[in-house]
Design an enzyme around this catalytic site. Structure first.
Site, PDB file in Angstrom:
ATOM      1  N   LYS A  55       9.331  -2.136  -1.264  1.00 18.51           N
ATOM      2  CA  LYS A  55       9.900  -3.455  -0.962  1.00 18.51           C
ATOM      3  C   LYS A  55      10.117  -4.248  -2.243  1.00 18.51           C
ATOM      4  O   LYS A  55      11.157  -4.902  -2.426  1.00 18.51           O
ATOM      5  CB  LYS A  55       8.970  -4.218  -0.002  1.00 18.51           C
ATOM      6  CG  LYS A  55       8.848  -3.545   1.355  1.00 18.51           C
ATOM      7  CD  LYS A  55       7.695  -4.093   2.207  1.00 18.51           C
ATOM      8  CE  LYS A  55       7.416  -3.121   3.363  1.00 18.51           C
ATOM      9  NZ  LYS A  55       6.159  -3.399   4.069  1.00 18.51           N
ATOM     10  N   THR A 108       3.968   1.266   0.738  1.00 15.25           N
ATOM     11  CA  THR A 108       5.323   0.895   1.166  1.00 15.25           C
ATOM     12  C   THR A 108       5.735  -0.440   0.545  1.00 15.25           C
ATOM     13  O   THR A 108       6.927  -0.697   0.376  1.00 15.25           O
ATOM     14  CB  THR A 108       5.426   0.815   2.703  1.00 15.25           C
ATOM     15  OG1 THR A 108       4.254   0.184   3.221  1.00 15.25           O
ATOM     16  CG2 THR A 108       5.571   2.195   3.308  1.00 15.25           C
ATOM     17  N   LYS A 162      -7.603   0.638  -4.162  1.00 14.66           N
ATOM     18  CA  LYS A 162      -6.360  -0.042  -4.563  1.00 14.66           C
ATOM     19  C   LYS A 162      -6.541  -0.814  -5.869  1.00 14.66           C
ATOM     20  O   LYS A 162      -5.582  -1.259  -6.479  1.00 14.66           O
ATOM     21  CB  LYS A 162      -5.878  -0.974  -3.458  1.00 14.66           C
ATOM     22  CG  LYS A 162      -5.465  -0.240  -2.162  1.00 14.66           C
ATOM     23  CD  LYS A 162      -5.012  -1.209  -1.081  1.00 14.66           C
ATOM     24  CE  LYS A 162      -4.792  -0.560   0.273  1.00 14.66           C
ATOM     25  NZ  LYS A 162      -3.504   0.181   0.382  1.00 14.66           N
ATOM     26  N   LYS A 196      -1.800  -6.706  -0.750  1.00 15.38           N
ATOM     27  CA  LYS A 196      -2.082  -5.549   0.112  1.00 15.38           C
ATOM     28  C   LYS A 196      -3.505  -5.691   0.604  1.00 15.38           C
ATOM     29  O   LYS A 196      -4.235  -6.566   0.149  1.00 15.38           O
ATOM     30  CB  LYS A 196      -1.900  -4.234  -0.657  1.00 15.38           C
ATOM     31  CG  LYS A 196      -2.607  -4.244  -2.032  1.00 15.38           C
ATOM     32  CD  LYS A 196      -2.390  -2.949  -2.801  1.00 15.38           C
ATOM     33  CE  LYS A 196      -1.052  -2.823  -3.504  1.00 15.38           C
ATOM     34  NZ  LYS A 196      -0.096  -1.924  -2.870  1.00 15.38           N
ATOM     35  N   ARG A 197      -3.926  -4.825   1.543  1.00 16.07           N
ATOM     36  CA  ARG A 197      -5.321  -4.856   1.967  1.00 16.07           C
ATOM     37  C   ARG A 197      -6.240  -4.722   0.749  1.00 16.07           C
ATOM     38  O   ARG A 197      -5.896  -4.034  -0.214  1.00 16.07           O
ATOM     39  CB  ARG A 197      -5.588  -3.710   2.969  1.00 16.07           C
ATOM     40  CG  ARG A 197      -5.016  -3.948   4.346  1.00 16.07           C
ATOM     41  CD  ARG A 197      -5.636  -5.157   5.019  1.00 16.07           C
ATOM     42  NE  ARG A 197      -6.999  -4.889   5.426  1.00 16.07           N
ATOM     43  CZ  ARG A 197      -7.393  -4.767   6.684  1.00 16.07           C
ATOM     44  NH1 ARG A 197      -6.533  -4.893   7.675  1.00 16.07           N
ATOM     45  NH2 ARG A 197      -8.666  -4.546   6.967  1.00 16.07           N
ATOM     46  N   HIS A 245      -2.041   9.825   7.404  1.00 15.63           N
ATOM     47  CA  HIS A 245      -1.812   8.705   6.481  1.00 15.63           C
ATOM     48  C   HIS A 245      -2.922   8.510   5.475  1.00 15.63           C
ATOM     49  O   HIS A 245      -2.887   7.542   4.719  1.00 15.63           O
ATOM     50  CB  HIS A 245      -1.654   7.396   7.252  1.00 15.63           C
ATOM     51  CG  HIS A 245      -0.461   7.342   8.136  1.00 15.63           C
ATOM     52  ND1 HIS A 245       0.747   6.819   7.730  1.00 15.63           N
ATOM     53  CD2 HIS A 245      -0.283   7.753   9.405  1.00 15.63           C
ATOM     54  CE1 HIS A 245       1.609   6.896   8.721  1.00 15.63           C
ATOM     55  NE2 HIS A 245       1.013   7.464   9.755  1.00 15.63           N
TER      56      HIS A 245
HETATM   57  C1  26Q Z   1      -9.755   4.324  12.362  1.00 13.96           C
HETATM   58  C2  26Q Z   1     -10.824   4.415  13.223  1.00 13.96           C
HETATM   59  C3  26Q Z   1     -11.418   3.272  13.736  1.00 13.96           C
HETATM   60  C4  26Q Z   1     -10.923   2.030  13.373  1.00 13.96           C
HETATM   61  C5  26Q Z   1      -9.843   1.941  12.518  1.00 13.96           C
HETATM   62  C6  26Q Z   1      -9.263   3.086  12.006  1.00 13.96           C
HETATM   63  C7  26Q Z   1      -8.111   2.985  11.112  1.00 13.96           C
HETATM   64  C8  26Q Z   1      -7.166   1.991  11.320  1.00 13.96           C
HETATM   65  C9  26Q Z   1      -6.084   1.860  10.477  1.00 13.96           C
HETATM   66  C10 26Q Z   1      -7.920   3.859  10.046  1.00 13.96           C
HETATM   67  C11 26Q Z   1      -6.830   3.718   9.211  1.00 13.96           C
HETATM   68  C12 26Q Z   1      -5.898   2.727   9.423  1.00 13.96           C
HETATM   69  C13 26Q Z   1      -4.734   2.505   8.581  1.00 13.96           C
HETATM   70  C14 26Q Z   1      -4.365   3.269   7.581  1.00 13.96           C
HETATM   71  C15 26Q Z   1      -3.209   2.935   6.756  1.00 13.96           C
HETATM   72  O1  26Q Z   1      -2.618   1.872   6.876  1.00 13.96           O
HETATM   73  N1  26Q Z   1      -2.794   3.834   5.877  1.00 13.96           N
HETATM   74  C16 26Q Z   1      -1.646   3.569   5.019  1.00 13.96           C
HETATM   75  O2  26Q Z   1      -0.505   4.095   5.662  1.00 13.96           O
HETATM   76  C17 26Q Z   1       0.669   3.744   4.962  1.00 13.96           C
HETATM   77  C18 26Q Z   1       1.850   4.240   5.765  1.00 13.96           C
HETATM   78  O3  26Q Z   1       1.947   5.629   5.688  1.00 13.96           O
HETATM   79  C19 26Q Z   1       0.644   4.305   3.558  1.00 13.96           C
HETATM   80  O4  26Q Z   1       1.770   3.828   2.868  1.00 13.96           O
HETATM   81  C20 26Q Z   1      -0.616   3.869   2.819  1.00 13.96           C
HETATM   82  O5  26Q Z   1      -0.682   4.523   1.566  1.00 13.96           O
HETATM   83  C21 26Q Z   1      -1.830   4.199   3.661  1.00 13.96           C
HETATM   84  O6  26Q Z   1      -3.001   3.695   3.038  1.00 13.96           O
END
Ligand code: 26Q
Length: 818
Positions: free
Chosen positions: A668, A664, A562, A556-557, A364
């Site tokens: 929406k 995503t 972004k 969004k975050r 991702h």
């Molecule tokens: C990793 C290690 C330790 C702590 C946290 C994490 C961690 C947690 C969540 C790393 C990444 C995430 C989340 C990533 C994320 O949400 N990516 C998004 O995924 C969506 C679904 O595929 C995409 O639409 C977005 O573009 C992408 O940013």
């Protein structure tokens, strides 16, 4: 949000549901209707709805068992579910029945709905995708199980105090959770630490005995996931950590009361809280414990189920697919090997073939700081047997390359599971890649970039493994439940079949785009949603919005890539232009922002403060006469998204090209008829193909151009400033403290940094963004064109259904569904 019932409802059904709710209120909640609080009603309604789910749930479970249907396991550390009441009622076809039944009891279902806390067991896109996938898999009849952690505290609640983000503990379980079933009997032992001993009868040393030092217990909690029209009901199984009670008791009885309680707290901390970052640099020990805890529990559980029915683990890939949601569950590669070899006695080769045949992995993100690695030291300490297995996998993997006469040192270094520079670390991305038969990206561009960046060398070795599965969203939540007015219009225009086959039928809406009466209705439903949102904004932050203004939304975050900052710079430029020429007939605009920043991400938190500083200044400037308003809405979550998205006219999808894997929310917004202003990044590319670039506002550098600039090291923004008086003025105002008179230095570092090193090309894209925003304003002035495009956005968004995405996974990766 209330809605008149579209079809006549059966009074007998209404009466039955009413009685069911009353019975739950009395016998399960223990309240008399006379004295019930709203929350008691919520619980009673949820329990009554849950009862309707149980029979189809058991039927489905039995059917899968009897048919020995291939099962899909979706392993994810995050499930960003939101509320479930309308999801369940709506998918069961009970929404109008329930609304009427409650009205008979003088209870407003739409008010009660607001009481349910969001299940926020995820950070953002990745977690929400998992929730959409669960719903689509149930809708399509995939025999799927979701596996994750039942966090006691989900994503933090964001409070905005004096413009700054503060994180508060989220407590979604305070009033219990009516949707889940605790399965006290479904429990596994999860080991940590300790040592490994050789087995005497195994000269190659492939089989070992691991004696962990600590053991933690996992307990299952099941939540049924109802598909559209209740067709199938799958299970989301979340694990909670408990101390191993025997050990605990032994210490307690020996008099070490404090030690026993500490042990217990340490064990149970594993499922205490979601890691609140959507990317991270430093791997924390607790995070690795969480990952292994839920992976081991899930694999033990699915193997037990498999053994009961089949019995030969070598056949696992025929009956089971395991999808890894990013690298967070990547330790599954080593754990599956351990269970097969050490516990179930398969040979290494048999186990490896079965492991690769069963596992697949979704990537991702390409952000280097989000690619997980764990120090070899920590792994050896916490998971000694897994570290051995990883070394062995690596050795065989490198041997195989040498056998193919590949000796290039650079290549071997790049594809190794162990990173040797800056301390030895295990690369979880490479582990997931080597251990899977399929590796997918989440949009066309993202997948292309995977092939030439992070997995360049592995892709050369295994050219057939990487494939694309462009993300999607569930229309049940993001259209039918969140936007009943628009849904109603679609049903009236195209017929009720649109609800079952939106992917094809929505296209029939295209011809309605040219009908003035339909466009008028479209404008009206949007206006109602905007009035609703304006009320919410006034209640929450006291800012008054004009529902006839253009609602320009970025939610969004908060992340530098972004580029919320780019949107803020445009906001300031617009503000300055309006102040300079207040008598021009400006398009009234409302800028809406929402999103959380990771607690330790200081630049992101400063951007939130800047948004709030700009909002205060702009909203209180009388010269604007309300032409521009800025609102930062606190605590963005699924429920807030459901209120915002139907009310958006313009959707901001403005990431630096090459950085947003898919996005995503972009889908929406388009589904709900907002027009997109965006870069050609992530799934915006597919959107421009499906919807047509002429119905979007595309601007900015392409991913290639960004790459070229990065390669040339062209990060200095001075040339862009020199070329753009407008940008110059914006940056100067922020720099000198025009929006922060209480602390004029607040943004000096931010602006100086931006000019010296514009990592995400905010300045480089500014003028083009400004021009695109002028086009937006001009287009808004031609209502016929604007609303025609809006209708066409909805009509052509069908391809972005997560049903389409799941069908592709099922066909290409899982070989499930025939
Ligand atoms: C990793 C290690 C330790 C702590 C946290 C994490 C961690 C947690 C969540 C790393 C990444 C995430 C989340 C990533 C994320 O949400 N990516 C998004 O995924 C969506 C679904 O595929 C995409 O639409 C977005 O573009 C992408 O940013």
């Amino acid at each position: 949000m209330s809605q008149e019932s579209p079809v006549s409802i059966d009074p007998a059904e209404v009466a039955a549901f009413r009685e069911a709710v009353l019975s739950k209120l009395t016998y399960s909640v223990g309240k008399d209707p006379e004295h019930a609080f709203d929350h008691d009603w919520f619980e009673a309604i949820a329990l009554a709805a849950r009862d309707r789910i149980v029979d189809p749930w058991m039927d489905h479970t039995r059917r899968i068992y009897r048919g020995n249907q291939k099962r899909v396991y979706y392993l994810s550390l995050e499930f960003l579910i939101g509320r479930l009441l309308f999801d369940s009622l709506s998918n069961l076809g009970l929404l109008d029945v329930a609304r009427q039944a409650l009205a008979d009891l003088d209870v407003d279902l739409d008010r009660i709905r607001q009481l349910e806390p969001d299940a926020a067991l995820g950070n953002g896109g990745l977690g929400r995708l998992a929730a959409c996938f669960m719903e689509s898999m149930a809708t399509l009849g995939v025999a799927a199980h979701g596996y994750g952690i039942r966090y006691e505290h989900g994503l933090f609640r964001q409070a905005i105090v004096d413009g700054w983000q503060h994180e508060q503990t989220e407590t979604w379980l305070d009033f219990g959770n009516p949707w889940e079933f605790e399965r006290a009997e479904v429990t596994y032992k999860i080991g940590f630490g300790g040592g490994v001993t050789n087995l005497p009868d195994d000269p190659k040393g492939e089989r070992q005995h691991w004696e962990p030092a600590d053991v933690v217990r996992s307990i299952a909690y099941d939540t049924p996931v109802v598909g559209w029209r209740g067709r199938a009901v799958n299970t989301l199984r979340l694990w909670r950590a408990r101390a191993e009670s025997d050990l605990h008791l032994e210490r307690f009885n020996a008099g070490d009361h404090v030690g026993a309680v500490l042990d217990e707290a340490r064990a149970e901390s594993i499922s205490r809280v979601l890691y609140p970052a959507d990317s991270t640099e430093a791997g924390q020990q607790l995070r690795l414990r969480q990952e292994y805890f839920f992976v081991s529990s899930s694999l033990q559980d699915l193997i037990r189920r498999f053994m009961k029915q089949n019995g030969d683990l070598r056949e696992l890939p025929q009956y089971v697919s395991i999808q890894l949601n990013d690298t967070h569950p990547a330790i599954a590669v080593a754990e599956l090997m351990r269970l097969m070899v050490d516990v179930h006695g398969l040979t290494w080769d048999e186990a490896w073939t079965a492991t690769v045949g069963t596992l697949s992995y979704t990537n991702h993100t390409l952000l280097p700081e989000a690619l997980e690695t764990w120090s070899v030291g920590l792994m050896e300490h916490l998971l000694p047997r897994h570290m051995q297995i990883i070394y062995l996998i690596n050795a065989y993997h490198i041997d195989a390359l040498r056998a193919k006469d590949l000796h290039d040192f650079e290549l071997l270094r790049a594809v190794s599971l162990i990173q040797e520079d800056n301390g030895r670390r295990v690369r979880m991305g490479n582990l997931a890649f080597i251990g899977s038969h399929s590796i997918n990206g989440v949009s066309g561009l993202h997948t292309d970039l995977m092939r030439v960046t992070v997995f360049k060398h592995l892709h050369q070795l295994y050219p057939d493994r990487i494939n694309n599965k462009t993300n999607g969203i569930t229309f049940r939540r993001w259209l039918y439940q969140s936007n009943p007015r628009l849904t109603r219009m679609l049903v009236d225009a195209i017929g009720p079949e649109v609800l079952d086959e939106p992917e094809t039928r929505l296209l029939q809406l295209e011809s309605f785009a040219d009908k003035p009466s339909f466009r008028k209705q479209f404008v009206e439903q949007r206006r109602e949603a905007k009035v609703h949102l304006a009320n919410l904004v006034r209640e929450r932050i006291g800012v008054v919005l004009d529902p006839d203004a253009l609602f320009d939304v970025q939610v969004k975050r908060i992340h530098e890539y972004k580029r919320q900052l780019l949107n803020l710079l445009h906001t300031v430029a617009l503000y300055q232009a309006m102040r300079a020429e207040p008598h021009i007939d400006w398009v009234p605009r409302v800028k809406i922002f929402a999103g959380k920043a990771a607690a330790s991400y200081h630049s992101a938190k400063l951007i939130i403060k800047l948004a709030n500083d700009i909002a205060r200044t702009v909203n209180n400037d009388p010269t604007l006469r309300g032409m521009l308003k800025v609102a930062f809405l606190p605590n963005y979550n699924v429920s807030l998204a459901e209120a915002i998205i139907p009310a958006a006219d313009l959707s901001e999808q403005i990431s630096t090209a090459g950085y947003e894997a898919s996005g995503t929310s972009n889908m929406k917004f388009a589904l709900n008829g907002a027009l997109t202003i965006g870069t050609l990044d992530g799934a915006n590319v597919e959107m421009s193909e499906q919807i047509g670039e002429e119905h979007m506002f595309i601007f900015g550098m392409s991913a290639r151009q960004v790459e070229a600039r990065k390669a040339a090291g062209e990060f200095n923004a001075q040339p862009w400033l020199d070329a753009s008086p407008r940008l110059n003025e914006v940056l100067q105002a922020i720099h000198r403290g025009a929006f922060s008179p209480d602390d004029p230095n607040r943004y000096k570092g931010l602006i100086d940094g931006l000019i010296a090193h514009d990592t995400f090309f905010v300045c480089a894209d500014f003028d083009d963004y400004w021009d695109a925003q002028r086009k937006v304003a001009a287009y808004w002035r031609s209502p016929k064109l604007w609303w025609r495009s809006a209708v066409l956005n909805t009509a052509r968004a069908g391809w972005f259904s997560s049903d389409r995405t799941i069908r592709e996974y099922a066909r290409d990766i899982w070989k499930a569904l025939d």
